[in-house]
Each structure stands twice: as structure tokens, then as C-alpha cells.
Design an enzyme around this catalytic site. Structure first.
Site, PDB file in Angstrom:
ATOM      1  N   GLY A 150     -14.322 -19.905   1.277  1.00  0.00           N
ATOM      2  CA  GLY A 150     -14.357 -20.646   0.024  1.00  0.00           C
ATOM      3  C   GLY A 150     -13.739 -19.870  -1.122  1.00  0.00           C
ATOM      4  O   GLY A 150     -13.366 -18.701  -0.986  1.00  0.00           O
ATOM      5  N   MET A 151     -13.643 -20.516  -2.268  1.00  0.00           N
ATOM      6  CA  MET A 151     -12.989 -19.917  -3.430  1.00  0.00           C
ATOM      7  C   MET A 151     -13.656 -18.608  -3.838  1.00  0.00           C
ATOM      8  O   MET A 151     -12.995 -17.573  -3.983  1.00  0.00           O
ATOM      9  CB  MET A 151     -12.988 -20.911  -4.594  1.00  0.00           C
ATOM     10  CG  MET A 151     -12.369 -20.387  -5.866  1.00  0.00           C
ATOM     11  SD  MET A 151     -12.134 -21.696  -7.103  1.00  0.00           S
ATOM     12  CE  MET A 151     -13.835 -22.245  -7.356  1.00  0.00           C
ATOM     13  N   LEU A 152     -14.973 -18.640  -4.046  1.00  0.00           N
ATOM     14  CA  LEU A 152     -15.669 -17.435  -4.475  1.00  0.00           C
ATOM     15  C   LEU A 152     -15.759 -16.416  -3.348  1.00  0.00           C
ATOM     16  O   LEU A 152     -15.537 -15.217  -3.566  1.00  0.00           O
ATOM     17  CB  LEU A 152     -17.059 -17.779  -4.994  1.00  0.00           C
ATOM     18  CG  LEU A 152     -17.911 -16.593  -5.445  1.00  0.00           C
ATOM     19  CD1 LEU A 152     -17.215 -15.790  -6.539  1.00  0.00           C
ATOM     20  CD2 LEU A 152     -19.289 -17.069  -5.915  1.00  0.00           C
ATOM     21  N   ASP A 185     -22.327 -20.136  11.220  1.00  0.00           N
ATOM     22  CA  ASP A 185     -23.096 -21.275  10.715  1.00  0.00           C
ATOM     23  C   ASP A 185     -24.447 -20.736  10.266  1.00  0.00           C
ATOM     24  O   ASP A 185     -25.278 -20.358  11.106  1.00  0.00           O
ATOM     25  CB  ASP A 185     -23.255 -22.325  11.813  1.00  0.00           C
ATOM     26  CG  ASP A 185     -24.075 -23.529  11.379  1.00  0.00           C
ATOM     27  OD1 ASP A 185     -24.637 -23.511  10.265  1.00  0.00           O
ATOM     28  OD2 ASP A 185     -24.167 -24.492  12.164  1.00  0.00           O
ATOM     29  N   ALA A 216     -22.298 -22.552   1.138  1.00  0.00           N
ATOM     30  CA  ALA A 216     -23.083 -23.568   0.437  1.00  0.00           C
ATOM     31  C   ALA A 216     -22.541 -24.959   0.720  1.00  0.00           C
ATOM     32  O   ALA A 216     -21.364 -25.126   1.049  1.00  0.00           O
ATOM     33  CB  ALA A 216     -23.082 -23.318  -1.066  1.00  0.00           C
ATOM     34  N   TYR A 217     -23.414 -25.935   0.588  1.00  0.00           N
ATOM     35  CA  TYR A 217     -23.041 -27.347   0.545  1.00  0.00           C
ATOM     36  C   TYR A 217     -22.816 -27.655  -0.923  1.00  0.00           C
ATOM     37  O   TYR A 217     -23.756 -27.656  -1.730  1.00  0.00           O
ATOM     38  CB  TYR A 217     -24.182 -28.184   1.114  1.00  0.00           C
ATOM     39  CG  TYR A 217     -23.933 -29.679   1.214  1.00  0.00           C
ATOM     40  CD1 TYR A 217     -23.855 -30.297   2.456  1.00  0.00           C
ATOM     41  CD2 TYR A 217     -23.818 -30.477   0.077  1.00  0.00           C
ATOM     42  CE1 TYR A 217     -23.669 -31.671   2.568  1.00  0.00           C
ATOM     43  CE2 TYR A 217     -23.613 -31.845   0.172  1.00  0.00           C
ATOM     44  CZ  TYR A 217     -23.548 -32.438   1.422  1.00  0.00           C
ATOM     45  OH  TYR A 217     -23.351 -33.804   1.518  1.00  0.00           O
ATOM     46  N   THR A 218     -21.568 -27.888  -1.315  1.00  0.00           N
ATOM     47  CA  THR A 218     -21.237 -28.018  -2.735  1.00  0.00           C
ATOM     48  C   THR A 218     -20.793 -29.420  -3.140  1.00  0.00           C
ATOM     49  O   THR A 218     -20.388 -29.620  -4.292  1.00  0.00           O
ATOM     50  CB  THR A 218     -20.121 -27.025  -3.114  1.00  0.00           C
ATOM     51  OG1 THR A 218     -18.976 -27.271  -2.282  1.00  0.00           O
ATOM     52  CG2 THR A 218     -20.586 -25.587  -2.922  1.00  0.00           C
ATOM     53  N   TYR A 223     -28.472 -31.942  -5.071  1.00  0.00           N
ATOM     54  CA  TYR A 223     -27.796 -30.648  -4.976  1.00  0.00           C
ATOM     55  C   TYR A 223     -28.606 -29.559  -5.672  1.00  0.00           C
ATOM     56  O   TYR A 223     -28.847 -28.476  -5.109  1.00  0.00           O
ATOM     57  CB  TYR A 223     -26.404 -30.765  -5.584  1.00  0.00           C
ATOM     58  CG  TYR A 223     -25.684 -29.450  -5.740  1.00  0.00           C
ATOM     59  CD1 TYR A 223     -25.251 -28.737  -4.629  1.00  0.00           C
ATOM     60  CD2 TYR A 223     -25.431 -28.923  -7.008  1.00  0.00           C
ATOM     61  CE1 TYR A 223     -24.577 -27.528  -4.770  1.00  0.00           C
ATOM     62  CE2 TYR A 223     -24.759 -27.720  -7.151  1.00  0.00           C
ATOM     63  CZ  TYR A 223     -24.337 -27.024  -6.038  1.00  0.00           C
ATOM     64  OH  TYR A 223     -23.673 -25.837  -6.189  1.00  0.00           O
ATOM     65  N   LYS A 269     -30.372 -26.217  -3.950  1.00  0.00           N
ATOM     66  CA  LYS A 269     -30.004 -24.860  -4.371  1.00  0.00           C
ATOM     67  C   LYS A 269     -31.218 -24.095  -4.879  1.00  0.00           C
ATOM     68  O   LYS A 269     -31.353 -22.885  -4.624  1.00  0.00           O
ATOM     69  CB  LYS A 269     -28.920 -24.919  -5.437  1.00  0.00           C
ATOM     70  CG  LYS A 269     -27.567 -25.390  -4.929  1.00  0.00           C
ATOM     71  CD  LYS A 269     -26.979 -24.456  -3.880  1.00  0.00           C
ATOM     72  CE  LYS A 269     -26.526 -23.146  -4.477  1.00  0.00           C
ATOM     73  NZ  LYS A 269     -25.884 -22.256  -3.456  1.00  0.00           N
TER      74      LYS A 269
END
Length: 292
Positions: free
Chosen positions: A10-12, A36, A60-62, A126, A130
Site C-alpha cells: 500500500g501507499m504508506l 494475510d 487495513a481494509y480502507t 470503518y 479501526k
């Protein structure tokens, strides 16, 4: 130190791996295909075999809107997954940094950024999932874990608002952008630096909740205008509108600026202003081109 970064695709996560590598740290990055985090056996094996001193969970599920109709799956990834990682860290003697979000707050403040210890009150699926992940990590790994909340992320890797605005500027005469949501545009590379700085300090005197967002505040409209200006376009091509013009399943926080007191407590400066970060980031984002 040995680092293990989950969600490294991912991006981060990508930026965290890059930052640690730049610093000469020993780091293993695992993307979703490689690990996973909802599988307890896979998580335990990864932590046992790689023997990290510190795990950074960027997985994460974003999909904020999808979570409204898929909360069970979002909870698996955002709540159960971090708990499994924290348990594995406890079992194998590792510390952990877990990335969270401004959505754990109600988003109803108006002028005062949320301090790290402000009561939570998520209004979306969401946000609830979190928050469950935050609580799980702090329960399973007290004293050896940190929660790093961030928001309004943009960066070089993957799709995000800044890259979208760059693309729309080239394709449309005008762009309508909401002007009634206020937060802190944040470059993911800056968050990666904060995570790296925190990791070497994480322990009895540096644990708990931290807010990793840029300083200052803006609306999405103000951010879009700044992007247009930086690419040499007419800012007035960006037109303000309200959230009602873009109805979505999950309500967006009207105000979600975060305060940064904890960084000063552990001897680090406050994050820089969002404009300063954007001015540095934009040339790199434009060089990378559109997301694949």
C-alpha cells in the site's frame, strides 16, 4: 533493529519500507499476497521466522463506503488482524506500531484539533473496525505498542486525492470540490518518517497513541486549489460545493484535525505544515505519473 512491515504494497506501507531502507535498517516488507493478517497461523509463522524487533502494521481494509455493507469483513482485517499480530509480537518478544485513523472520532468538533486522549466515537463501520484494532493492540501488547493515527493521506504510490486532482486538471475545465470538510492533508512519506522515529524510541517512555498528520488545516476545496496552483493552473477552475453534492454511504467527518502533543513529549518536533509538505511532494508525484 529488525523491522517487519505488513501491508507493504500500500501507499504508506511502501513508504515505510523505503524510509527504513534509506536509514540502513534491516526490514522485510510483506504485502497482502505474502501475509494475510487474518490468519493466525500465517501471522505467527511470519513473526516467528522473521524475528523482528518491531512490527509495523500498515495492512487495513480502507474502503470506507464498502465497509458500511461489509462490516464483518472490515472487522476481520481492521480488528481481528491487529489482535493476531499483537499476540504474535507478545509471544515472540517484538514490539508493534499499528496505523489507525481520524475516523475513530465523531468528527463533530469545529475549531479545536482532537488530542490523543479525546474520547472516541466513530460514526461509520470503518471507524468502528479501526477502533477495535486500536483497542486490541493496546490490550494484547501494553507498554510495547503504539497507535499512530493519520488522515487525508496522499503520496507517490497508489490512488489518492492529490493525484486525482492532477489528473482532473488535465482533463476538465472545472472541478467541483467539497468545502465543508476540514482536516489535515498529509504526505505519506512524512508519516513513514514519524513511524521510523517512533520505532527506535518505542518502550516504557514512548508508547500509546500518537497523531501523525501535518500541521495546519484545510478543506478539500482549499487543498485542490493549492494543487492547481502548484501545477501552474488557474485556481478558480476549482469550484466549492457541499458534501450533499456527493452523497456517500459513510458520512465524512466535518472536522477531523488532530493534535500532536505526544511528539513533543518524546522529544520530537511538531509535524510540518501541510503546504510545506505538499510543495515538496508534488514534483515527485507528477514524476511518477498516474497510478497503475
Amino acid at each position: 533493529m529488525r523491522w517487519l512491515v505488513t501491508g507493504a504494497g500500500g501507499m504508506l506501507g511502501h513508504d515505510v519500507v523505503e524510509e527504513l531502507t534509506r536509514r540502513g535498517e534491516e526490514v522485510v516488507g510483506l504485502d497482502r499476497a505474502a501475509l494475510d493478517i487474518t490468519r493466525s497461523d500465517a501471522v505467527d509463522t511470519a513473526v516467528r521466522d522473521h524475528r523482528p524487533d518491531l512490527v509495523v502494521n500498515c495492512a487495513a481494509y480502507t474502503a470506507v463506503d464498502d465497509a458500511e455493507s461489509d462490516e464483518a469483513r472490515a472487522l476481520q482485517i481492521n480488528g481481528d488482524g491487529p489482535r493476531l499480530l499483537a499476540r504474535a509480537c507478545a509471544a515472540h518478544g517484538a514490539r508493534m506500531i499499528h496505523v489507525s485513523t481520524d475516523y475513530v472520532f465523531a468528527g463533530e468538533a469545529r475549531t479545536t484539533p482532537y488530542p490523543e486522549d479525546h474520547p472516541t466515537g466513530p460514526r461509520t463501520a470503518y471507524g468502528r473496525t479501526k477502533l477495535a484494532g486500536e483497542r486490541a493492540v493496546l490490550e494484547e501488547l501494553p507498554g510495547a505498542s503504539a497507535i499512530v493515527r493519520t488522515a487525508w493521506l496522499y503520496g507517490v504510490h497508489g490512488a489518492n486525492f492529490v493525484r486525482t486532482m492532477i489528473g482532473l486538471e488535465a482533463r476538465r475545465d472545472t472541478v467541483d470540490v467539497v468545502d465543508d470538510q476540514r482536516g489535515q492533508p498529509t504526505w505519506s512519506a512524512d508519516v513513514a518518517e514519524r513511524i521510523a522515529d517512533l520505532g527506535v524510541r518505542l518502550g516504557p517512555d514512548a508508547h500509546g497513541v500518537f497523531h501523525a498528520t501535518s500541521s495546519g488545516e484545510a478543506t478539500w476545496y482549499e487543498l485542490a486549489r493549492e494543487v492547481f496552483a502548484l501545477v501552474g493552473a488557474d485556481q478558480d477552475r476549482v469550484r466549492p460545493t457541499s458534501s450533499a453534492a456527493f452523497p456517500r454511504p459513510a458520512p465524512r467527518p466535518a472536522y477531523s484535525a488532530l493534535a500532536h502533543r505526544r511528539w513533543q513529549e518524546i522529544g520530537l518536533p511538531l509535524p510540518r505544515d501541510w503546504r510545506s509538505a505538499l510543495h515538496e511532494a508534488l514534483p515527485r508525484i507528477r514524476k511518477e505519473g498516474p497510478p497503475s
